[in-house]
Design an enzyme around this catalytic site. Structure first.
Site, mmCIF file in Angstrom:
data_model
loop_
_atom_site.group_PDB
_atom_site.id
_atom_site.type_symbol
_atom_site.label_atom_id
_atom_site.label_comp_id
_atom_site.label_asym_id
_atom_site.label_seq_id
_atom_site.Cartn_x
_atom_site.Cartn_y
_atom_site.Cartn_z
ATOM 1 N N GLU A 730 0.880 -1.190 0.000
ATOM 2 C CA GLU A 730 0.000 0.000 0.000
ATOM 3 C C GLU A 730 0.903 1.222 0.000
ATOM 4 O O GLU A 730 1.715 1.375 0.908
ATOM 5 C CB GLU A 730 -0.894 0.003 1.252
ATOM 6 N N CYS A 764 -1.648 9.360 3.745
ATOM 7 C CA CYS A 764 -1.581 8.956 2.344
ATOM 8 C C CYS A 764 -2.838 9.427 1.616
ATOM 9 O O CYS A 764 -2.824 9.699 0.428
ATOM 10 C CB CYS A 764 -1.444 7.455 2.238
HETATM 11 P P1 NAD Z 1 8.690 4.835 3.958
HETATM 12 O O1 NAD Z 1 8.464 4.157 2.673
HETATM 13 O O2 NAD Z 1 9.843 5.746 4.052
HETATM 14 O O3 NAD Z 1 8.869 3.784 5.127
HETATM 15 C C1 NAD Z 1 7.912 2.776 5.367
HETATM 16 C C2 NAD Z 1 8.581 1.600 6.040
HETATM 17 O O4 NAD Z 1 9.510 1.044 5.157
HETATM 18 C C3 NAD Z 1 9.377 1.982 7.281
HETATM 19 O O5 NAD Z 1 9.208 0.995 8.247
HETATM 20 C C4 NAD Z 1 10.796 1.982 6.785
HETATM 21 O O6 NAD Z 1 11.745 1.751 7.805
HETATM 22 C C5 NAD Z 1 10.767 0.866 5.801
HETATM 23 N N1 NAD Z 1 11.822 0.904 4.775
HETATM 24 C C6 NAD Z 1 12.543 1.969 4.348
HETATM 25 N N2 NAD Z 1 13.408 1.570 3.396
HETATM 26 C C7 NAD Z 1 13.199 0.253 3.188
HETATM 27 C C8 NAD Z 1 13.762 -0.691 2.297
HETATM 28 N N3 NAD Z 1 14.706 -0.377 1.429
HETATM 29 N N4 NAD Z 1 13.303 -1.959 2.338
HETATM 30 C C9 NAD Z 1 12.328 -2.309 3.208
HETATM 31 N N5 NAD Z 1 11.795 -1.445 4.073
HETATM 32 C C10 NAD Z 1 12.195 -0.177 4.061
HETATM 33 O O7 NAD Z 1 7.321 5.576 4.329
HETATM 34 P P2 NAD Z 1 6.980 6.443 5.592
HETATM 35 O O8 NAD Z 1 7.701 7.747 5.507
HETATM 36 O O9 NAD Z 1 7.134 5.657 6.824
HETATM 37 O O10 NAD Z 1 5.416 6.673 5.386
HETATM 38 C C11 NAD Z 1 4.913 7.604 4.500
HETATM 39 C C12 NAD Z 1 4.507 6.971 3.197
HETATM 40 O O11 NAD Z 1 3.590 5.932 3.439
HETATM 41 C C13 NAD Z 1 3.775 7.932 2.280
HETATM 42 O O12 NAD Z 1 4.229 7.724 0.966
HETATM 43 C C14 NAD Z 1 2.314 7.522 2.425
HETATM 44 O O13 NAD Z 1 1.530 7.872 1.322
HETATM 45 C C15 NAD Z 1 2.449 6.056 2.595
HETATM 46 N N6 NAD Z 1 1.294 5.505 3.263
HETATM 47 C C16 NAD Z 1 0.416 4.764 2.520
HETATM 48 C C17 NAD Z 1 -0.724 4.259 3.107
HETATM 49 C C18 NAD Z 1 -1.724 3.457 2.334
HETATM 50 O O14 NAD Z 1 -2.554 2.789 2.931
HETATM 51 N N7 NAD Z 1 -1.685 3.468 1.033
HETATM 52 C C19 NAD Z 1 -0.956 4.479 4.463
HETATM 53 C C20 NAD Z 1 -0.025 5.219 5.192
HETATM 54 C C21 NAD Z 1 1.098 5.703 4.570
#
Ligand code: NAD
Length: 971
Positions: A730, A764
């Site tokens: 997501e 999001c």
């Molecule tokens: P992010 O992608 O930076 O991080 C999300 C998670 O991924 C964290 O736990 C992070 O540590 C981990 N991560 C980072 N690099 C990684 C890698 N290379 N491999 C595996 N895991 C890794 O996102 P964020 O800043 O935590 O959250 C914001 C983002 O999330 C926004 O883009 C938002 O739109 C999205 N979001 C989407 C939904 C949805 O339901 N569609 C809901 C909430 C947030």
């Protein structure tokens, strides 16, 4: 009450009925075209809905074409068999040649009807009617109609209108018999900061405009009545009134009044409090007793939020309560002056009979009725020697529409006394019978799933609970968070320290960061836990989820308070996050029974087929920080209930919330060896976890960039891998709200502000593009700017904050750089940049006007309080622009055209589309959430079939026929 007294009420009521001289002022009078329409409205409920919705939108329709289009859409529906006189007029309005004349006739008809309820555009316009009332012997009070107050500028404007009214009224009217000019104050219009979480600050804000108005009123000898509107603001208004009425300055000023709404469960308390207030100040106030005009609204709103309805659900109970409170007021006549506001002759006859019985003179109380309603009744009461005050609204027709529709509804409701008496001509004795409240509670609707209630912050106990929780949890900081692998807490050399986004002097936690070695051990522990999970029953695992829901419910204030400190959510946002986590637990427990229990399929003799569902194996849960509890919880419990060992990898910045969840899972009896808690740097351990050959499923929510990387890596088969990996991803959004030409701008601006700036735009689902269609642009932008300037930006710990900080220094630096870049970009125009608050990571709310739909501000997800505004010539272009991004998550549309709404339903490509409401705040079960295009891969979270993401399915088909002997047939 005794029979004797009931006879007195009956006599009084019949006497009023006898004095009625029903004239042609009724809106049902068939001599008028609109009277015929209203008569038809009573016969066809679907026409009534369409007619009133048409009337609601009519004032914003500026051209004949627009009127013709809306008439076609609302009123000339296929298969609707309208009386000839109505259909001829309506059809004329939709034909090219006649549409000009017909449209203006219809507009005139509606304006005429509006003028029956709204006395004029302003006080000068209404003057003639007021003279008329004075001549006839009526008193009146003036109410100013207006838009919802969404900004300081709008509150200032309202205040100026009231000031003008208070100063002008004594010069143009000449009340007799000791009466004075009388103004009804719409308190909520005088501030855009009415916040249920924080009545005290709301009162301070209101006083800034109300105090000067009261001083002017006192100097001009003008009576001021405080009107009470929706339940959400009632506490603020009563407290404010009581403070002012007891203040040195106004303690002995008798020209003050307030409303009691008898449909509120708390109305007896309100009345008693006001009686005490009168006793204390030893100077009477007027108490206007009404039944209340927002009954449907209060019921629906409470149902949506999961609150107890604040009103009596049984309407007859309100009538009984009205009578009880009438008696209470009359019993205390020495301290106050009652005003009975009703059109119900039974209710009024009851109050009058009771007053007569107590020898209370007619001059000691008054009767109030609305302008345009029950004209014959008010004349009859006047003739019988009563003081009758008419409540006279004035204002532009455009802003008076919601008032008009409320009045029309009141006139046409099946339960309305006016309708029963004037239209249906029901038997007078029946109408005058004592109201009897039903003993049987109304049938509750049966719901498939009931969402956890959001905390009702209008309840002081709830506010105190939250505030105490903030104090309590504050003492815990900084917390040390440890990893837990195979049931053992462990530390690490590598740590991450997190500061409070609202107050960077406060450290919230320091967490151990797992290494790749830790990740390896967590995966091994998960592999080893698989047999235990497989042996556990689905029923047991469902029980674990329900236990967890109960624990979260029990701890909800401490969890939400910690969230306010950790990630900068406001009270209400944090509360909703916890409620959503609770919903996920209960919903998935319920769905698991339905969706992943084994079942027999097919119905063929001699064959026995069973479909069963099985956990896939170690599942890595990678979560974002912005819904620190709900998203991590939802993904984790879904995987677990399906029989998968889970490895929880939270976002670095919300590790404390994740640990609190983990501890509660263990307390809830989750099979502990099947839950690994692995905080760590995503960049470091993320790729390791994703690529690991023993990981079966990766459930990820986060950014597009990381999501893609995970997809790529998971799709590369590595040695020792024994099954194909499944990835549930997501991701982000670049969500647009389209505002149509005929939109209700009060609703649209409120919806945009909530969607774009709630939690500082870090959802999001947040709106980051606003697309104005055609002629709505100027007014929309003006109101958006004013509302944005007025946003309360402050620490998320303060109860009245709307716009809190962003998550950390990195996000702050990035977003400030974006704003700086926009400021120097000649192709865009920053139309508003809010004030800059210091002390935490506060990014000003920013509106940017842009002409190019390909501009990066229209394409990139920024995840902060920055909104691009675009102007589209028409709806088709608006949809094209809205769809012109790689994302497809949420979208919003504000419109009152059924055809345009249908068009947008079809053509706006987003996973969650919201019509005439904000585009954030999806609820489990009611609005399952998730996007497509580059926003997501999966089936919506919190909805049917989501659990199927986490299972492998197996079919066992047995041939049950042996040597021709078939159990199903042969026995
Ligand atoms: P992010 O992608 O930076 O991080 C999300 C998670 O991924 C964290 O736990 C992070 O540590 C981990 N991560 C980072 N690099 C990684 C890698 N290379 N491999 C595996 N895991 C890794 O996102 P964020 O800043 O935590 O959250 C914001 C983002 O999330 C926004 O883009 C938002 O739109 C999205 N979001 C989407 C939904 C949805 O339901 N569609 C809901 C909430 C947030």
């Amino acid at each position: 009450m005794t029979n004797n007294f009931q006879n007195l009420v009956l006599e009084e009521g019949l006497a009023i009925f006898n004095a009625l001289n029903l004239d042609n002022e009724s809106i049902f009078n068939k001599e008028y075209w609109f009277g015929i329409v209203m008569d038809y409205v009573m016969k066809d409920p679907s026409f009534k809905v369409d007619m009133f919705q048409f009337i609601d939108v009519l004032p914003v329709l500026t051209t004949d074409d627009q009127i013709a289009k809306h008439i076609k859409e609302y009123l000339l529906k296929k298969d609707r068999d309208l009386p000839a006189i109505i259909s001829t007029a309506l059809k004329a309005a939709s034909l090219t040649i006649t549409k000009g004349i017909a449209a203006s006739t219809i507009r005139k008809n509606v304006t005429d009807i509006a003028q029956r309820f709204i006395a004029g555009r302003d006080i000068n316009d209404a003057q003639k009617k007021l003279y008329e009332f004075e001549k006839q012997g009526f008193c009146f009070t003036i109410d100013l109609l207006g838009e919802k107050t969404l900004s300081n500028a709008e509150a200032d404007l309202y205040m100026a209108r009231y000031q003008h009214l208070i100063e002008t009224l004594p010069q143009i009217v000449n009340p007799k018999n000791g009466d004075v000019p009388n103004v009804s104050l719409k308190v909520s219009a005088l501030s855009c900061y009415l916040v249920t979480e924080d009545p005290l600050t709301s009162i301070v804000e209101l006083k800034k405009r109300i105090l000067p108005l009261l001083r002017i009123a006192k100097a001009n000898n003008v009576f001021i009545n405080f009107d009470v509107e929706s339940y959400a603001s009632h506490e603020i208004i009563y407290k404010l009134f009581s403070e002012l009425a007891l203040s040195e300055e106004f303690r002995s000023w008798p020209l003050l009044g307030i409303v009691v709404q008898a449909y509120l469960l708390q109305s007896r308390q309100h009345t008693n409090d006001l009686i005490d207030l009168c006793r204390k100040r030893r100077c009477p106030i007027t108490i206007r007793l009404v039944k209340g005009a927002y009954w449907d609204y209060e019921l629906v709103k409470a149902q949506k939020l999961g609150h107890h309805a604040p009103v009596f659900v049984d309407k007859a109970r309100t009538d009984c309560n009205y009578e009880e409170l009438s008696r209470l007021l009359l019993d205390n006549i020495t301290f106050l002056r009652p005003a009975f506001g009703s059109h119900n002759i039974r209710s009024l006859a009851h109050a009058i009979a009771y007053a007569n019985q107590k020898n209370i003179g007619h001059h000691q109380y008054e009767i109030q009725m609305l302008y345009g309603m029950a004209a014959a009744e008010r004349k009859a009461l006047l003739m019988r020697g009563h003081t009758v005050r008419i409540y006279v609204p004035i204002g532009e027709m455009l802003v008076g529409m919601s008032y008009l529709v409320r009045r029309l509804l009141e006139n046409t409701s099946q339960m309305s006394f006016v309708k029963m008496s004037n239209h249906d001509q029901k038997d007078q004795r029946d109408l005058l019978k004592e109201p009897v409240a039903s003993e049987i509670p109304p049938l509750e609707k049966v719901h498939e799933f009931i969402n956890a209630s959001l905390t009702d912050f209008s309840d002081k106990t709830m506010r105190d609970n939250f505030s105490n929780a903030l104090h309590r949890v504050r003492k815990n900081f900084p917390v040390t968070v440890r990893i837990n692998i195979d049931k053992k807490d462990i530390s690490s050399k590598k740590t991450y320290q997190h500061l409070c986004p609202s107050d960077v002097s406060l450290t919230i936690f320091t967490t151990a960061l797992a290494s790749c070695d830790d990740a390896e051990r967590a995966i091994l522990a998960s592999v080893n836990a698989q047999p235990a999970l497989q042996q556990s029953s689905l029923i047991k695992r469902c029980e674990h989820l329900l236990n967890l829901a109960a624990i979260l419910e029990n701890d909800r204030f401490d969890i939400a308070a910690t969230m306010c400190f950790e990630v900068g959510k406001t009270w209400a946002e944090a509360d909703a996050d916890v409620a959503e986590a609770i919903d996920f637990c209960r919903y998935y427990a319920q769905r698991a029974h339905i969706e992943i229990s084994p079942r027999i399929i097919g119905n063929i003799d001699g064959e026995h087929n069973v479909l069963s569902f099985h956990g896939r194996g170690p599942t890595v849960i990678i979560a974002p920080w912005n819904f620190p509890l709900a998203i991590l919880c939802g993904m984790s419990v879904a995987a677990y209930v399906c029989g998968n060992p889970i490895i929880m990898k939270p976002a670095e910045t919300s590790t404390l919330m994740a640990r609190m969840l983990y501890e509660r899972m263990i307390k809830a009896a989750f099979i502990s060896e099947a839950v690994q808690f692995l905080p760590g740097s995503g960049k470091e351990i993320g790729p390791y976890l994703v690529a690991h050959p023993h990981v079966a499923t990766i459930c990820f929510t986060g950014s597009l960039e990381v999501g893609h990387e995970i997809m790529l890596r998971a799709n590369t088969v590595v040695p020792e891998q024994i099954q194909m990996k499944r990835v549930i991803c997501e991701m982000g959004g670049k969500n647009a709200i389209i505002v149509d030409e005929d939109a209700d701008l009060d609703e649209a601006v409120m919806g945009i502000i909530a969607s774009a700036f709630g939690y500082a735009g870090q959802k999001c689902s947040a709106a980051s593009r606003v697309i104005a269609v055609g002629s709505v642009k100027e007014q929309l932008i003006d109101r958006l700017i004013m509302a944005t300037i007025s946003l309360r930006q402050a620490s998320s710990l303060a109860p009245n904050t709307f716009l809190g900080p962003v998550i950390d220094q990195k996000a702050y630096d990035r977003l400030m750089r974006v704003i700086d870049d926009l400021a120097t970009d000649p192709s865009v125009n920053i139309i508003e940049r809010g004030v800059h608050v210091t002390g935490g990571y506060f990014v000003p709310a920013t509106l940017v006007f842009v002409k190019d739909m390909n501009h990066w501000i229209m394409q990139q997800e920024l995840f902060g309080p920055i909104v691009a505004v675009y102007h589209a010539a028409n709806l088709a272009e608006a949809c094209r622009v809205a769809n012109h991004t790689k994302f497809g998550l949420t979208g919003g549309f504000f419109s009152r055209s059924p055809v345009n709404i249908a068009y947008v339903r079809e053509n706006f490509s987003v996973g969650n589309l919201y019509i005439n409401q904000k585009c954030t705040g999806a609820l489990v079960h009611r609005q399952p959430f998730g996007g497509f295009k580059m926003s997501g891969t999966g089936i919506k979270a919190g909805g049917p079939h989501y659990l199927l993401n986490f299972v492998d399915t197996k079919v066992v088909s047995e041939n049950t026929m042996r040597q021709g002997f078939t159990p199903e047939v042969s026995i």
